[in-house]
Design a protein around this motif. Structure first.
Motif, PDB file in Angstrom:
ATOM      1  N   ASP A  94       0.796  -1.225   0.000  1.00 42.65           N
ATOM      2  CA  ASP A  94       0.000   0.000   0.000  1.00 42.65           C
ATOM      3  C   ASP A  94       0.836   1.287   0.000  1.00 42.65           C
ATOM      4  OD1 ASP A  94      -2.715  -0.915  -0.104  1.00 42.65           O
ATOM      5  OD2 ASP A  94      -2.384  -1.792   1.876  1.00 42.65           O
ATOM      6  N   ILE A  95       1.904   1.310   0.784  1.00 44.74           N
ATOM      7  CA  ILE A  95       2.686   2.557   0.850  1.00 44.74           C
ATOM      8  C   ILE A  95       3.303   2.861  -0.516  1.00 44.74           C
ATOM      9  CG2 ILE A  95       4.300   3.887   2.248  1.00 44.74           C
ATOM     10  CD1 ILE A  95       4.407   1.524   4.190  1.00 44.74           C
ATOM     11  N   GLY A  96       3.736   1.802  -1.219  1.00 43.91           N
ATOM     12  CA  GLY A  96       4.299   1.982  -2.554  1.00 43.91           C
ATOM     13  C   GLY A  96       3.274   2.567  -3.511  1.00 43.91           C
ATOM     14  N   LEU A  97       2.040   2.046  -3.434  1.00 42.18           N
ATOM     15  CA  LEU A  97       0.971   2.530  -4.320  1.00 42.18           C
ATOM     16  C   LEU A  97       0.645   3.992  -4.008  1.00 42.18           C
ATOM     17  CD1 LEU A  97      -1.377  -0.599  -4.134  1.00 42.18           C
ATOM     18  CD2 LEU A  97       0.280  -0.039  -5.933  1.00 42.18           C
ATOM     19  N   ILE A  98       0.512   4.283  -2.726  1.00 44.87           N
ATOM     20  CA  ILE A  98       0.228   5.654  -2.295  1.00 44.87           C
ATOM     21  C   ILE A  98       1.332   6.598  -2.770  1.00 44.87           C
ATOM     22  CG2 ILE A  98       0.081   7.135  -0.234  1.00 44.87           C
ATOM     23  CD1 ILE A  98      -2.434   5.484  -0.503  1.00 44.87           C
ATOM     24  N   MET A  99       2.572   6.128  -2.652  1.00 48.22           N
ATOM     25  CA  MET A  99       3.700   6.978  -3.049  1.00 48.22           C
ATOM     26  C   MET A  99       3.778   7.155  -4.562  1.00 48.22           C
ATOM     27  SD  MET A  99       4.924   8.364  -0.517  1.00 48.22           S
ATOM     28  CE  MET A  99       6.348   9.150  -1.277  1.00 48.22           C
ATOM     29  N   ALA A 100       3.296   6.192  -5.325  1.00 49.92           N
ATOM     30  CA  ALA A 100       3.272   6.345  -6.783  1.00 49.92           C
ATOM     31  C   ALA A 100       2.431   7.565  -7.142  1.00 49.92           C
ATOM     32  CB  ALA A 100       2.703   5.084  -7.431  1.00 49.92           C
ATOM     33  N   ARG A 101       1.265   7.675  -6.503  1.00 52.55           N
ATOM     34  CA  ARG A 101       0.396   8.823  -6.759  1.00 52.55           C
ATOM     35  C   ARG A 101       1.016  10.109  -6.224  1.00 52.55           C
ATOM     36  NH1 ARG A 101      -5.441   8.570  -4.096  1.00 52.55           N
ATOM     37  NH2 ARG A 101      -4.175   8.530  -2.221  1.00 52.55           N
ATOM     38  N   ARG A 102       1.533  10.034  -5.015  1.00 52.89           N
ATOM     39  CA  ARG A 102       2.086  11.229  -4.362  1.00 52.89           C
ATOM     40  C   ARG A 102       3.233  11.813  -5.179  1.00 52.89           C
ATOM     41  NH1 ARG A 102       2.660  15.401  -2.487  1.00 52.89           N
ATOM     42  NH2 ARG A 102       3.465  16.007  -0.453  1.00 52.89           N
ATOM     43  N   LEU A 146       1.959  13.437  -8.360  1.00 55.58           N
ATOM     44  CA  LEU A 146       1.379  14.758  -8.089  1.00 55.58           C
ATOM     45  C   LEU A 146       2.465  15.804  -7.822  1.00 55.58           C
ATOM     46  CD1 LEU A 146      -1.646  13.770  -5.789  1.00 55.58           C
ATOM     47  CD2 LEU A 146      -1.731  14.551  -8.171  1.00 55.58           C
ATOM     48  N   GLU A 147       3.609  15.338  -7.347  1.00 57.35           N
ATOM     49  CA  GLU A 147       4.721  16.258  -7.099  1.00 57.35           C
ATOM     50  C   GLU A 147       5.563  16.485  -8.345  1.00 57.35           C
ATOM     51  OE1 GLU A 147       5.870  18.249  -4.805  1.00 57.35           O
ATOM     52  OE2 GLU A 147       4.347  17.857  -3.281  1.00 57.35           O
ATOM     53  N   GLY A 148       5.160  15.925  -9.459  1.00 56.19           N
ATOM     54  CA  GLY A 148       5.863  16.198 -10.706  1.00 56.19           C
ATOM     55  C   GLY A 148       6.881  15.156 -11.121  1.00 56.19           C
ATOM     56  N   ALA A 149       7.017  14.093 -10.345  1.00 63.68           N
ATOM     57  CA  ALA A 149       7.956  13.043 -10.747  1.00 63.68           C
ATOM     58  C   ALA A 149       7.279  12.102 -11.736  1.00 63.68           C
ATOM     59  CB  ALA A 149       8.415  12.253  -9.519  1.00 63.68           C
ATOM     60  N   LYS A 150       8.097  11.394 -12.493  1.00 66.70           N
ATOM     61  CA  LYS A 150       7.568  10.403 -13.426  1.00 66.70           C
ATOM     62  C   LYS A 150       7.732   9.021 -12.788  1.00 66.70           C
ATOM     63  CE  LYS A 150       6.626   8.360 -17.441  1.00 66.70           C
ATOM     64  NZ  LYS A 150       5.193   8.192 -17.730  1.00 66.70           N
ATOM     65  N   VAL A 151       6.597   8.373 -12.518  1.00 70.91           N
ATOM     66  CA  VAL A 151       6.689   7.011 -12.005  1.00 70.91           C
ATOM     67  C   VAL A 151       6.577   6.063 -13.200  1.00 70.91           C
ATOM     68  CG1 VAL A 151       5.678   5.268 -10.485  1.00 70.91           C
ATOM     69  CG2 VAL A 151       5.747   7.657  -9.761  1.00 70.91           C
ATOM     70  N   ILE A 152       7.663   5.411 -13.514  1.00 68.00           N
ATOM     71  CA  ILE A 152       7.739   4.635 -14.759  1.00 68.00           C
ATOM     72  C   ILE A 152       6.929   3.351 -14.658  1.00 68.00           C
ATOM     73  CG2 ILE A 152       9.323   3.510 -16.374  1.00 68.00           C
ATOM     74  CD1 ILE A 152      11.496   5.442 -15.232  1.00 68.00           C
ATOM     75  N   ALA A 153       7.080   2.672 -13.549  1.00 66.99           N
ATOM     76  CA  ALA A 153       6.352   1.412 -13.383  1.00 66.99           C
ATOM     77  C   ALA A 153       6.371   0.957 -11.934  1.00 66.99           C
ATOM     78  CB  ALA A 153       6.977   0.317 -14.260  1.00 66.99           C
ATOM     79  N   PHE A 158      -3.722   7.154 -12.892  1.00 60.69           N
ATOM     80  CA  PHE A 158      -2.571   7.929 -13.369  1.00 60.69           C
ATOM     81  C   PHE A 158      -1.818   7.198 -14.481  1.00 60.69           C
ATOM     82  CE2 PHE A 158      -3.527   9.479  -9.168  1.00 60.69           C
ATOM     83  CZ  PHE A 158      -3.418  10.848  -9.297  1.00 60.69           C
ATOM     84  N   ASN A 159      -2.421   6.148 -15.000  1.00 63.12           N
ATOM     85  CA  ASN A 159      -1.803   5.361 -16.072  1.00 63.12           C
ATOM     86  C   ASN A 159      -0.401   4.867 -15.742  1.00 63.12           C
ATOM     87  OD1 ASN A 159      -3.994   5.537 -17.890  1.00 63.12           O
ATOM     88  ND2 ASN A 159      -3.395   7.664 -18.295  1.00 63.12           N
ATOM     89  N   ILE A 160      -0.220   4.451 -14.513  1.00 56.66           N
ATOM     90  CA  ILE A 160       1.082   3.895 -14.131  1.00 56.66           C
ATOM     91  C   ILE A 160       1.010   2.371 -14.286  1.00 56.66           C
ATOM     92  CG2 ILE A 160       2.740   3.579 -12.242  1.00 56.66           C
ATOM     93  CD1 ILE A 160       1.588   6.275 -11.097  1.00 56.66           C
ATOM     94  N   PRO A 161       1.871   1.796 -15.121  1.00 52.89           N
ATOM     95  CA  PRO A 161       1.793   0.350 -15.336  1.00 52.89           C
ATOM     96  C   PRO A 161       2.185  -0.460 -14.093  1.00 52.89           C
ATOM     97  CG  PRO A 161       3.607   1.308 -16.590  1.00 52.89           C
ATOM     98  CD  PRO A 161       2.898   2.440 -15.938  1.00 52.89           C
ATOM     99  N   LEU A 162       1.473  -1.566 -13.896  1.00 48.08           N
ATOM    100  CA  LEU A 162       1.787  -2.493 -12.799  1.00 48.08           C
ATOM    101  C   LEU A 162       2.158  -3.821 -13.426  1.00 48.08           C
ATOM    102  CD1 LEU A 162       1.785  -3.557  -9.865  1.00 48.08           C
ATOM    103  CD2 LEU A 162      -0.697  -3.665  -9.955  1.00 48.08           C
ATOM    104  N   LEU A 163       3.411  -4.221 -13.237  1.00 49.66           N
ATOM    105  CA  LEU A 163       3.907  -5.461 -13.854  1.00 49.66           C
ATOM    106  C   LEU A 163       3.925  -6.575 -12.817  1.00 49.66           C
ATOM    107  CD1 LEU A 163       5.210  -3.110 -15.636  1.00 49.66           C
ATOM    108  CD2 LEU A 163       6.936  -4.792 -16.218  1.00 49.66           C
TER     109      LEU A 163
END
Lengths: 416, 478
Positions: free
Chosen positions: A163-171, A174-181, A203-208
């Motif tokens: 969960d913390i990883g998922l929350i941080m992907a969004r966070r 929103l702060e302007g970083a690119k979360v690749i995957a 946010f269209n972030i792929p989950l592999l």
């Protein structure tokens, strides 16, 4: 220094336990927090979604914590922050350290362990490669962003779908970083479904799935990671390597109950939960030492932490007043097929006729039943469309109409 | 103008610097990195070998045995953790038994004291977790474990206190021989009568700047696992029989109570390839299981690799360049380099002496170095006394290793103090524990920022470019 009850940890578990003990007539309580303020990890969880079960409201972490901190203060429960507990003995002597008091011994009639958990690290999962900067556990990154006010990187790969990883992907997005995957070694996520939807899909972030990080590049700062698909034994499959250029790797690869202190007091740890064996009263094997929250087993919703902590607080109050029952028949819970663990592990029905079992499944099961058996007899069966290891399950058992004998076994199982 | 310029602030450079600081000499150490002890010194087995292994007649053998005996006093004087826990070489078959006896004989020839061949029962008695198929073992009572970077840092601090200059971030880019040596870094030049090359993996490059007698340093990588303190596998340093590639994979407690497993041995070209590999770590674990079957690898807290600076010779190269008087190479210092370090320093002093450097003892040499107080080792009363004097000792920063703010501030403020996160970690172990800095790194950075008066964003993990933060977050969250 002498207290009736010492609560170790000022996060959601410790707060609720202390308040509940006070409400049950215990006055001399001390709550000890190692950080600068009360609230624990909730203070860095600035997203909402907390309190749906307990308050029927969507609160942020700090808001959820504040409700309890306010009650604690209203009830004049004594607490100290910036204070570390360095040792506990089985005689319930608690050794604390802070700048003002120095190193002091406190005697308590009862102790509630509520130290929470810590994150698994790169070392724990043995990711090979260089050791540059830019590798953070998700929680540490969350602290940097939400408490300290700093960004940790610009192009990010996240390993693990906790969960913390998922929350941080969004966070981070929103702060302007690119979360690749987000890369997950299992065929399923260990996080909540709602977080996968709200934090990744939106946010269209792929989950592999069934992929992992097999190498880290960069001698000073992370320059990239190599990701590969894994086979059923979790070994990387040659030829499936993908190189992601990034400056940051976030790890959300599991949480471990923090029981170094518990062990010093002689508390026995259950390998299945990595937390203490506990009774229906959240009492450990050491009489008068109770435990609740993530120190017992990792929860996914704080609401359940609060409920469990109330149990501990209430029972500790009973113990101090001498009304916690030790006589009577005890049964043990057993994680049967498809179940990773069950809490509590021991139930004395003299203390509670109704007990909530917390447990997790070990895989994804669809169209199944969660079944509770007393020895051979099925006493509860609940239909489920889907259960996943990422979401803790609960079942209430009413023992009042059951014929219970000493050492009866209560099995929880998945029926497909 | 310096009497002696030392290139490299690893265990060898700092050992020589400290030895030279006993005399009235003007000495300077040039280090390319931003901290001392930041190369091979920080990533090795951390063993003080007894000395039975190196072939009789070699410098390795002689200096190892001599060096080993010097550590008790040295570590007492410099306040460095060192424990003589003894080592065992396990034998599992007749071949191995043969090897044990050869090692024993070689050890006796080398002058190693307290060597014994133990029976299976004796081995299992003192090491209940070793593989029960063990047949016998060579027990070397004098082998020990040490904090290698703590040692180099302590040597450097003591040398500094006794007048040796240290220039960090000073990579040597050229050396010219005029009437004296002129050593160039990017921004400065240094003149010296004598130059001692302790550049470790780069000793060949430095030699090439001066001498026509070339040698090549071959980085030989070794990978390790470090396990949580709660794991107690062995009581001694557990070796297997040596192979062509070295002393093989060992299992040992560390001076701080962790368990160290490794290394493998792989020759490489890249002098910076301190990355671990899946294959390497797998090999280490599989091989270690021959010594102890049941290794809880899930309790690993980190893995790391170090590069041994070896040459094609089977021995250390410690001599004055034949074509360049006053230029002394101390090269190819692979294992047992750490064990031999104090003896190497004395040997280099002899070379300098015979090359004409005059040695006059200082009468104000301070042989003791006061280490950083280890709060967690203090008694109840001592803890309270210390907090009364300085309340920062009442604030735990690193929970796992129980390191206080007082200790971290000391690590930063002392001479040659820490300027990076890893610099703090090497000096006081904050971030060295099971959470690997997850909880304490924001706090340690805050302390570094305050003490060094630099911005949080400018704090680095280790080498130049290892930034941690990229800037402030947006002021308002949308």
């Amino acid at each position: 220094m002498q207290y009736d009850l010492v609560v170790i940890g000022g996060g959601p578990a410790g707060l609720a336990a202390a308040i509940e003990a006070k409400e049950n007539g215990i006055d001399k309580i001390l709550l000890i927090e190692r950080d600068r303020e009360l609230g624990g990890i909730l203070q860095q969880c600035i997203h909402n979604g907390f309190g749906l079960h307990i308050f029927k409201q969507q609160l942020t972490g700090p808001e959820y914590a504040e409700r309890f901190i306010n009650i604690l203060k209203e009830k004049n429960i004594e607490y100290i922050t910036n204070t570390m507990v360095l040792d506990i003995t089985d005689k319930k002597e608690v050794y604390i350290l802070n700048e003002k008091l120095g190193y002091k011994k406190i005697n308590a009639k009862a102790v509630i362990l509520a130290m929470g958990c810590r994150e698994r690290t790169r070392g724990a999962i043995s990711i090979p490669g260089f050791r540059p900067s830019g590798i953070f556990t998700a929680g540490t990154a969350q602290r940097f962003l939400n408490i300290e006010g700093y960004m940790v990187g610009k192009k990010v790969v996240i390993l693990g779908s906790g969960d913390i990883g998922l929350i941080m992907a969004r966070r981070l997005t929103l702060e302007g970083a690119k979360v690749i995957a987000v890369v997950e070694i299992m065929p399923y996520s260990t996080g909540l479904t709602r977080n996968i939807v709200q934090c990744l899909k939106d946010f269209n972030i792929p989950l592999l799935f069934e992929h992992t990080v097999i190498d880290i590049k960069g001698k000073s700062r992370v320059e990239g990671v190599v990701v590969a698909k894994v086979d059923e034994n979790k070994n990387p499959i040659k030829g499936t390597e993908i190189y992601y250029e990034c400056d940051t790797l976030l790890l959300s690869v599991g949480l471990i109950p923090e029981n170094e202190l518990s062990k010093k007091a002689g508390v026995i740890i259950d390998k299945r939960t990595s937390g203490p064996f506990v009774t229906e009263s959240m009492e450990t094997n050491i009489e008068g030492i109770f435990a609740c929250g993530n120190v017992v087993h990792v929860h996914d919703l704080v609401d359940y932490v609060t409920l469990e902590a109330k149990r501990a607080g209430k029972a500790a109050a009973k113990y101090i007043k001498g009304t916690l029952r030790r006589d009577g028949v005890k049964i043990i819970t057993i994680n049967g097929k498809g179940i990773r663990y069950v809490v509590p592990q021991i139930i004395n029905i003299n203390n509670s006729k109704e007990v909530t079992l917390f447990f997790r499944v070990d895989n994804i099961y669809k169209d199944c039943k969660l079944e509770v058996r007393l020895n051979e007899k099925v006493i509860k069966s609940i239909k489920k469309d889907k259960v996943t290891p990422g979401e803790m399950e609960t079942i209430n058992i009413d023992f009042s109409k059951l014929d219970i004998k000493q050492d009866d076994k209560l099995f929880v199982e998945v029926k497909e | 103008m310096y009497d002696v310029l030392i290139i490299g602030a690893g265990i060898i450079g700092t050992s020589i610097a400290r030895e030279l600081s006993k005399y009235n000499l003007k000495v300077c150490v040039l280090e390319k990195d931003n901290d001392v002890a930041n190369g091979t010194t920080k990533a090795n087995s951390a063993i003080i070998h007894a000395g039975y292994d190196a072939k009789n007649g070699t410098l390795k053998a002689r200096l190892n045995v001599l060096g080993n005996q010097m550590f008790d006093k040295l570590c007492r004087d410099l306040d460095v953790p060192f424990k003589r826990i003894g080592s065992l070489v396990l034998a599992f078959d007749d071949n191995d038994l043969n090897t044990l006896h050869k090692l024993y004989d070689n050890g006796i020839k080398n002058g190693v004291k307290d060597l014994y061949i133990l029976s299976k029962e004796e081995v299992i008695n003192i090491e209940p977790n070793v593989n029960k198929t063990v047949k016998a073992a060579l027990y070397a009572k004098t082998a020990g474990i040490i904090g290698p970077f703590e040692m180099a840092i302590a040597l450097a601090e003591n040398a500094y206190e006794n007048g040796v200059e240290f220039r960090l971030n000073s990579e040597v880019i050229d050396i010219k021989k005029e009437d004296v040596y002129v050593v160039y870094t990017k921004n400065e030049k240094f003149k010296a009568r004598y130059v001692v090359n302790c550049a470790g993996l780069y000793a060949d490059k430095i030699n090439d700047m001066v001498s026509k007698n070339r040698f090549k340093i071959i980085p030989r990588r070794g990978e390790y696992y470090l396990l949580d303190k709660s794991v107690k596998l062995v009581n001694h340093i557990i070796f297997q029989c040596p192979t062509k590639l070295g002393k093989g994979v060992l299992i040992t407690p560390t001076v701080h109570g962790n368990t160290l497993i490794g290394p493998n041995a792989e020759d490489l070209e890249d002098k910076e390839a301190i990355n671990t590999t899946r294959e390497g770590l797998r090999f280490v674990l599989d091989t270690a299981k021959k010594s102890v079957e049941d290794i809880p690898i899930g309790m690993s807290i980190t893995n790391f690799a170090g590069l041994r600076a070896r040459t094609e010779l089977d021995d250390f190269i410690i001599k004055e360049a034949e074509d360049s008087k006053g230029f002394i190479n101390v090269a190819g210092i692979e294992s047992p380099g750490l064990s031999a370090a104090p003896a190497i320093a004395l040997y280099v002093l002899d070379i300098l002496k015979s090359s004409g450097l005059e040695f006059v003892r200082k009468n104000n040499f301070k042989n003791k170095r006061k280490g950083i107080i280890k709060f967690s080792d203090l008694s109840f009363e001592e803890k309270n006394e210390l907090i009364k004097k300085d309340s920062r000792y009442g604030r735990i920063i690193c929970r796992c290793e129980e390191i206080t703010e007082g200790e971290i501030v000391d690590a930063i403020r002392r001479p040659l103090g820490a300027t990076t996160l890893d610099g703090v970690k090497r000096r006081v172990r904050a971030g060295m524990g099971r959470c690997q800095g997850g909880f304490c790194s924001p706090r340690v950075m805050e302390i570094l920022s305050r003490e060094l008066k630099v911005k949080m964003e400018d704090i680095i993990k280790d080498h130049e470019g290892s930034y941690i933060l990229t800037g402030p977050t947006k002021k308002e969250v949308d």
